[in-house]
Motif scaffolding. Structure first.
Motif, mmCIF file in Angstrom:
data_model
loop_
_atom_site.group_PDB
_atom_site.id
_atom_site.type_symbol
_atom_site.label_atom_id
_atom_site.label_comp_id
_atom_site.label_asym_id
_atom_site.label_seq_id
_atom_site.Cartn_x
_atom_site.Cartn_y
_atom_site.Cartn_z
ATOM 1 N N LYS A 43 65.480 43.323 50.701
ATOM 2 C CA LYS A 43 66.296 44.404 50.163
ATOM 3 C C LYS A 43 66.242 45.547 51.166
ATOM 4 O O LYS A 43 65.208 45.799 51.778
ATOM 5 C CB LYS A 43 65.761 44.873 48.797
ATOM 6 C CG LYS A 43 65.804 43.800 47.747
ATOM 7 C CD LYS A 43 67.171 43.689 47.171
ATOM 8 C CE LYS A 43 67.146 42.669 46.044
ATOM 9 N NZ LYS A 43 68.343 42.563 45.321
ATOM 10 N N ARG A 44 67.320 46.246 51.312
ATOM 11 C CA ARG A 44 67.412 47.267 52.356
ATOM 12 C C ARG A 44 66.274 48.276 52.330
ATOM 13 O O ARG A 44 65.707 48.611 53.347
ATOM 14 C CB ARG A 44 68.735 48.007 52.257
ATOM 15 C CG ARG A 44 69.886 47.171 52.761
ATOM 16 C CD ARG A 44 71.148 47.907 52.598
ATOM 17 N NE ARG A 44 71.481 47.768 51.167
ATOM 18 C CZ ARG A 44 72.544 48.232 50.603
ATOM 19 N NH1 ARG A 44 73.393 48.923 51.283
ATOM 20 N NH2 ARG A 44 72.779 48.049 49.327
ATOM 21 N N LYS A 45 65.926 48.806 51.174
ATOM 22 C CA LYS A 45 64.954 49.901 51.127
ATOM 23 C C LYS A 45 63.568 49.470 50.677
ATOM 24 O O LYS A 45 62.655 50.275 50.664
ATOM 25 C CB LYS A 45 65.478 51.000 50.205
ATOM 26 C CG LYS A 45 66.772 51.603 50.733
ATOM 27 C CD LYS A 45 67.239 52.750 49.909
ATOM 28 C CE LYS A 45 68.540 53.270 50.489
ATOM 29 N NZ LYS A 45 69.063 54.388 49.778
ATOM 30 N N ILE A 46 63.386 48.204 50.316
ATOM 31 C CA ILE A 46 62.083 47.760 49.821
ATOM 32 C C ILE A 46 61.127 47.482 50.973
ATOM 33 O O ILE A 46 59.942 47.692 50.865
ATOM 34 C CB ILE A 46 62.230 46.522 48.915
ATOM 35 C CG1 ILE A 46 62.911 46.933 47.623
ATOM 36 C CG2 ILE A 46 60.892 45.880 48.636
ATOM 37 C CD1 ILE A 46 63.133 45.783 46.667
ATOM 38 N N GLY A 47 61.620 46.978 52.058
ATOM 39 C CA GLY A 47 60.736 46.663 53.166
ATOM 40 C C GLY A 47 60.981 45.275 53.692
ATOM 41 O O GLY A 47 62.106 44.782 53.659
ATOM 42 N N PRO A 48 59.921 44.607 54.166
ATOM 43 C CA PRO A 48 60.100 43.326 54.841
ATOM 44 C C PRO A 48 60.601 42.195 53.954
ATOM 45 O O PRO A 48 61.166 41.247 54.435
ATOM 46 C CB PRO A 48 58.705 43.009 55.370
ATOM 47 C CG PRO A 48 57.778 43.827 54.566
ATOM 48 C CD PRO A 48 58.541 45.032 54.120
ATOM 49 N N GLY A 49 60.398 42.252 52.664
ATOM 50 C CA GLY A 49 60.910 41.201 51.806
ATOM 51 C C GLY A 49 60.006 40.906 50.641
ATOM 52 O O GLY A 49 58.889 41.408 50.558
ATOM 53 N N PHE A 50 60.515 40.094 49.714
ATOM 54 C CA PHE A 50 59.748 39.675 48.555
ATOM 55 C C PHE A 50 60.072 38.219 48.280
ATOM 56 O O PHE A 50 61.124 37.724 48.669
ATOM 57 C CB PHE A 50 60.056 40.563 47.338
ATOM 58 C CG PHE A 50 61.496 40.529 46.919
ATOM 59 C CD1 PHE A 50 61.914 39.675 45.913
ATOM 60 C CD2 PHE A 50 62.432 41.352 47.525
ATOM 61 C CE1 PHE A 50 63.245 39.628 45.524
ATOM 62 C CE2 PHE A 50 63.767 41.311 47.135
ATOM 63 C CZ PHE A 50 64.180 40.454 46.132
ATOM 64 N N THR A 51 59.163 37.526 47.630
ATOM 65 C CA THR A 51 59.370 36.100 47.383
ATOM 66 C C THR A 51 60.068 35.890 46.045
ATOM 67 O O THR A 51 59.924 36.685 45.117
ATOM 68 C CB THR A 51 58.043 35.324 47.388
ATOM 69 O OG1 THR A 51 57.188 35.867 46.384
ATOM 70 C CG2 THR A 51 57.367 35.396 48.730
ATOM 71 N N THR A 52 60.829 34.811 45.980
ATOM 72 C CA THR A 52 61.508 34.404 44.757
ATOM 73 C C THR A 52 61.152 32.946 44.476
ATOM 74 O O THR A 52 60.658 32.242 45.360
ATOM 75 C CB THR A 52 63.040 34.539 44.892
ATOM 76 O OG1 THR A 52 63.492 33.671 45.940
ATOM 77 C CG2 THR A 52 63.441 35.968 45.214
ATOM 78 N N LEU A 53 61.436 32.487 43.278
ATOM 79 C CA LEU A 53 61.116 31.107 42.905
ATOM 80 C C LEU A 53 62.204 30.124 43.302
ATOM 81 O O LEU A 53 62.092 28.936 43.019
ATOM 82 C CB LEU A 53 60.856 31.023 41.394
ATOM 83 C CG LEU A 53 59.644 31.809 40.908
ATOM 84 C CD1 LEU A 53 59.511 31.684 39.391
ATOM 85 C CD2 LEU A 53 58.369 31.340 41.595
ATOM 86 N N LYS A 54 63.243 30.607 43.930
ATOM 87 C CA LYS A 54 64.306 29.711 44.393
ATOM 88 C C LYS A 54 64.879 30.248 45.699
ATOM 89 O O LYS A 54 64.623 31.387 46.074
ATOM 90 C CB LYS A 54 65.399 29.574 43.339
ATOM 91 C CG LYS A 54 66.112 30.873 43.010
ATOM 92 C CD LYS A 54 67.169 30.652 41.954
ATOM 93 C CE LYS A 54 67.946 31.943 41.721
ATOM 94 N NZ LYS A 54 69.022 31.765 40.802
ATOM 95 N N HIS A 55 65.638 29.404 46.362
ATOM 96 C CA HIS A 55 66.278 29.810 47.605
ATOM 97 C C HIS A 55 67.417 30.779 47.318
ATOM 98 O O HIS A 55 68.046 30.703 46.254
ATOM 99 C CB HIS A 55 66.856 28.600 48.340
ATOM 100 C CG HIS A 55 65.828 27.711 48.940
ATOM 101 N ND1 HIS A 55 64.886 28.152 49.835
ATOM 102 C CD2 HIS A 55 65.577 26.397 48.770
ATOM 103 C CE1 HIS A 55 64.112 27.155 50.193
ATOM 104 N NE2 HIS A 55 64.498 26.071 49.559
ATOM 105 N N PRO A 56 67.727 31.657 48.262
ATOM 106 C CA PRO A 56 68.912 32.491 48.094
ATOM 107 C C PRO A 56 70.161 31.604 48.095
ATOM 108 O O PRO A 56 70.112 30.448 48.530
ATOM 109 C CB PRO A 56 68.885 33.421 49.313
ATOM 110 C CG PRO A 56 67.994 32.768 50.300
ATOM 111 C CD PRO A 56 67.044 31.906 49.528
#
Length: 135
Positions: A43-56
């Protein structure tokens, strides 16, 4: 790996992320190791990233996309009553775009599978019967 998987990977008929996922999944299955799908989104303002339980969306195969579409349509039906016209229009346009992209992914996967089957047949010099099954 099987000849078909090797061929798909070597000839780059599958997009990069799909190739990696396919190779990892097949290798894990062959070694009898559990395989879990995870994605990393930024996400643009969150930082390097976050994990999700599925692929984008862009990394999902056709079956995963169809499942995601079912969930999106169910959510739209559930939320439709309280939505404004512009919000409803935006949601239906997004689903329509995802449907179009899913159709393209199905066609590319079917063509890759047909090409792989044909390659295997030519290598083994055996006749084949091609069939197309949509998810």
């Amino acid at each position: 790996m099987s000849l078909g998987l090797d061929y798909l990977v070597d000839t780059e008929l599958l997009p990069g992320g799909s190739r990696i996922t396919l190779v990892l999944r097949k290798t894990a299955e062959a070694a009898d190791v559990l395989f879990a799908t995870r994605g990393i989104e930024r996400k643009r303002k969150i930082g390097p990233g976050f994990t999700t339980l599925k692929h984008p969306w862009t990394a999902q195969d056709a079956a995963q996309r169809v499942d995601t579409l079912r969930q999106e349509v169910a959510a739209l039906r559930r939320d439709e009553e309280g939505m404004s016209d512009p919000d409803y229009q935006r949601a239906t346009e997004e689903i329509a775009g995802h449907m179009s992209q899913t159709w393209e992914r199905i066609i590319s996967q079917v063509l890759a599978e047909c090409q792989s089957n044909l390659q295997q047949s030519l290598l083994h010099q055996t006749p084949i019967q091609l069939s197309v099954e949509l998810p």
